[in-house]
Design a protein around this motif. Structure first.
Motif, PDB file in Angstrom:
ATOM      1  N   ARG A   1       1.448   9.258  -6.069  1.00 20.27           N
ATOM      2  CA  ARG A   1       1.960  10.581  -5.902  1.00 20.27           C
ATOM      3  C   ARG A   1       2.788  10.985  -7.067  1.00 20.27           C
ATOM      4  O   ARG A   1       2.586  12.041  -7.578  1.00 20.27           O
ATOM      5  CB  ARG A   1       2.560  10.810  -4.544  1.00 20.27           C
ATOM      6  CG  ARG A   1       1.493  10.973  -3.333  1.00 20.27           C
ATOM      7  CD  ARG A   1       2.336  11.334  -2.061  1.00 20.27           C
ATOM      8  NE  ARG A   1       3.264  10.368  -1.791  1.00 20.27           N
ATOM      9  CZ  ARG A   1       3.176   9.509  -0.915  1.00 20.27           C
ATOM     10  NH1 ARG A   1       2.187   8.972  -0.414  1.00 20.27           N
ATOM     11  NH2 ARG A   1       4.462   8.674  -0.570  1.00 20.27           N
ATOM     12  N   GLU A   2       3.573  10.087  -7.465  1.00 20.48           N
ATOM     13  CA  GLU A   2       4.404  10.265  -8.474  1.00 20.48           C
ATOM     14  C   GLU A   2       3.813  10.725  -9.659  1.00 20.48           C
ATOM     15  O   GLU A   2       4.105  11.591 -10.644  1.00 20.48           O
ATOM     16  CB  GLU A   2       5.514   9.268  -8.582  1.00 20.48           C
ATOM     17  CG  GLU A   2       6.536   9.440  -9.662  1.00 20.48           C
ATOM     18  CD  GLU A   2       8.014   8.283  -9.624  1.00 20.48           C
ATOM     19  OE1 GLU A   2       8.370   8.328 -10.722  1.00 20.48           O
ATOM     20  OE2 GLU A   2       7.715   7.537  -8.797  1.00 20.48           O
ATOM     21  N   LEU A   3       2.736   9.736 -10.124  1.00 24.83           N
ATOM     22  CA  LEU A   3       1.929   9.806 -11.231  1.00 24.83           C
ATOM     23  C   LEU A   3       1.389  11.120 -11.191  1.00 24.83           C
ATOM     24  O   LEU A   3       1.032  11.624 -12.303  1.00 24.83           O
ATOM     25  CB  LEU A   3       1.064   8.717 -11.294  1.00 24.83           C
ATOM     26  CG  LEU A   3       0.324   8.569 -12.715  1.00 24.83           C
ATOM     27  CD1 LEU A   3       0.940   8.286 -13.808  1.00 24.83           C
ATOM     28  CD2 LEU A   3      -0.802   7.439 -12.373  1.00 24.83           C
ATOM     29  N   ASN A   4       0.902  11.536 -10.064  1.00 24.58           N
ATOM     30  CA  ASN A   4       0.006  12.691  -9.970  1.00 24.58           C
ATOM     31  C   ASN A   4       0.860  13.989 -10.348  1.00 24.58           C
ATOM     32  O   ASN A   4       0.386  14.952 -10.993  1.00 24.58           O
ATOM     33  CB  ASN A   4      -0.634  12.896  -8.873  1.00 24.58           C
ATOM     34  CG  ASN A   4      -1.861  12.223  -8.416  1.00 24.58           C
ATOM     35  OD1 ASN A   4      -2.593  11.565  -9.632  1.00 24.58           O
ATOM     36  ND2 ASN A   4      -2.388  11.766  -7.549  1.00 24.58           N
ATOM     37  N   THR A   5       2.031  13.878  -9.997  1.00 23.64           N
ATOM     38  CA  THR A   5       3.185  15.203 -10.096  1.00 23.64           C
ATOM     39  C   THR A   5       3.454  15.027 -11.353  1.00 23.64           C
ATOM     40  O   THR A   5       3.534  16.065 -12.067  1.00 23.64           O
ATOM     41  CB  THR A   5       4.041  14.814  -9.273  1.00 23.64           C
ATOM     42  OG1 THR A   5       4.910  13.535  -9.468  1.00 23.64           O
ATOM     43  CG2 THR A   5       3.942  15.018  -7.742  1.00 23.64           C
ATOM     44  N   LEU A   6       3.381  13.931 -12.117  1.00 20.97           N
ATOM     45  CA  LEU A   6       3.728  13.769 -13.717  1.00 20.97           C
ATOM     46  C   LEU A   6       2.604  14.153 -14.476  1.00 20.97           C
ATOM     47  O   LEU A   6       2.848  14.730 -15.650  1.00 20.97           O
ATOM     48  CB  LEU A   6       4.327  12.562 -13.953  1.00 20.97           C
ATOM     49  CG  LEU A   6       5.847  11.919 -13.445  1.00 20.97           C
ATOM     50  CD1 LEU A   6       5.890  10.569 -13.651  1.00 20.97           C
ATOM     51  CD2 LEU A   6       6.845  13.025 -13.940  1.00 20.97           C
ATOM     52  N   LYS A   7       1.478  14.084 -13.956  1.00 16.76           N
ATOM     53  CA  LYS A   7       0.383  14.401 -14.869  1.00 16.76           C
ATOM     54  C   LYS A   7      -0.087  15.898 -14.908  1.00 16.76           C
ATOM     55  O   LYS A   7      -0.919  16.541 -15.582  1.00 16.76           O
ATOM     56  CB  LYS A   7      -1.088  13.679 -14.285  1.00 16.76           C
ATOM     57  CG  LYS A   7      -1.068  12.294 -14.868  1.00 16.76           C
ATOM     58  CD  LYS A   7      -2.573  11.636 -14.349  1.00 16.76           C
ATOM     59  CE  LYS A   7      -2.438  10.321 -14.727  1.00 16.76           C
ATOM     60  NZ  LYS A   7      -3.786   9.842 -14.404  1.00 16.76           N
TER      61      LYS A   7
ATOM     62  N   SER B   1       0.917  -1.313   0.096  1.00 17.22           N
ATOM     63  CA  SER B   1       0.063   0.008  -0.045  1.00 17.22           C
ATOM     64  C   SER B   1       0.743   1.087  -0.178  1.00 17.22           C
ATOM     65  O   SER B   1       0.549   2.193  -0.773  1.00 17.22           O
ATOM     66  CB  SER B   1      -0.969   0.107   1.306  1.00 17.22           C
ATOM     67  OG  SER B   1      -1.926  -0.986   1.052  1.00 17.22           O
ATOM     68  N   ASP B   2       1.859   1.075   0.728  1.00 18.87           N
ATOM     69  CA  ASP B   2       2.644   2.248   0.867  1.00 18.87           C
ATOM     70  C   ASP B   2       3.449   2.750  -0.600  1.00 18.87           C
ATOM     71  O   ASP B   2       3.652   3.687  -1.140  1.00 18.87           O
ATOM     72  CB  ASP B   2       4.055   2.219   1.605  1.00 18.87           C
ATOM     73  CG  ASP B   2       3.316   2.282   3.146  1.00 18.87           C
ATOM     74  OD1 ASP B   2       2.300   2.756   3.354  1.00 18.87           O
ATOM     75  OD2 ASP B   2       3.940   1.743   4.160  1.00 18.87           O
ATOM     76  N   LYS B   3       3.691   1.559  -1.321  1.00 14.04           N
ATOM     77  CA  LYS B   3       4.373   1.509  -2.432  1.00 14.04           C
ATOM     78  C   LYS B   3       3.485   2.202  -3.445  1.00 14.04           C
ATOM     79  O   LYS B   3       3.653   3.228  -4.384  1.00 14.04           O
ATOM     80  CB  LYS B   3       5.022   0.267  -3.054  1.00 14.04           C
ATOM     81  CG  LYS B   3       6.192  -0.199  -2.329  1.00 14.04           C
ATOM     82  CD  LYS B   3       6.833  -1.625  -2.867  1.00 14.04           C
ATOM     83  CE  LYS B   3       8.003  -1.915  -2.321  1.00 14.04           C
ATOM     84  NZ  LYS B   3       8.294  -3.282  -2.747  1.00 14.04           N
ATOM     85  N   ILE B   4       2.348   1.551  -3.419  1.00 11.90           N
ATOM     86  CA  ILE B   4       1.077   2.169  -4.466  1.00 11.90           C
ATOM     87  C   ILE B   4       0.889   3.618  -4.346  1.00 11.90           C
ATOM     88  O   ILE B   4       0.928   4.151  -5.127  1.00 11.90           O
ATOM     89  CB  ILE B   4      -0.023   1.374  -4.122  1.00 11.90           C
ATOM     90  CG1 ILE B   4       0.271  -0.020  -4.607  1.00 11.90           C
ATOM     91  CG2 ILE B   4      -1.310   1.891  -5.015  1.00 11.90           C
ATOM     92  CD1 ILE B   4      -0.958  -1.096  -4.734  1.00 11.90           C
TER      93      ILE B   4
END
Length: 123
Positions: free
Chosen positions: A98-104, A90-93
């Motif tokens: 969060r990383e995906l949201n920053t890239l989007k 869950s922590d990894k997900i």
């Protein structure tokens, strides 16, 4: 429902008491056990049959309970391990989301080049 359970258990206890009362001559007779091996012999003190029957009943319950207890401990250990794995996944997900949201996030719009003061092209 609670009253029905209480009534049921009262009936069961009453029937057990009736069986004990009707067989009190057998239940309270005292017996002893003896073990005679070639090199040693042992004889237990005299006990009423009820004590002997209850002793064997307790040994039977323990014989049935101990394997279940070990299975329960193993199951608890497995559940703890799986919960630990679930937390790490869950922590990894969450980190990847969060990383995906920053890239989007859309890039801020580039400012348009200002026209040259004389109306001339800068190129």
């Amino acid at each position: 429902m609670k009253k029905i359970k209480i009534g049921f258990w009262l009936i069961v206890i009453g029937l057990i008491a009736l069986v004990i009362y009707q067989n009190r001559d057998f239940i309270f007779i005292q017996h002893h056990f003896g073990v005679d091996l070639l090199f040693v012999s042992y004889q237990t003190p005299e006990w009423p049959n009820i004590v002997i029957l209850l002793g064997f009943m307790v040994v039977g319950f323990l014989a049935a309970y101990i394997p279940g207890l070990t299975h329960r401990f193993r199951s608890n250990k497995t559940v703890k391990e799986l919960n630990r794995r679930l937390k790490t996944y869950s922590d990894k997900i969450n980190a990847l989301e969060r990383e995906l949201n920053t890239l989007k996030k859309p890039a801020p719009p580039e400012p348009e080049p200002e026209p040259a003061p004389d109306g001339q092209d800068t190129a």
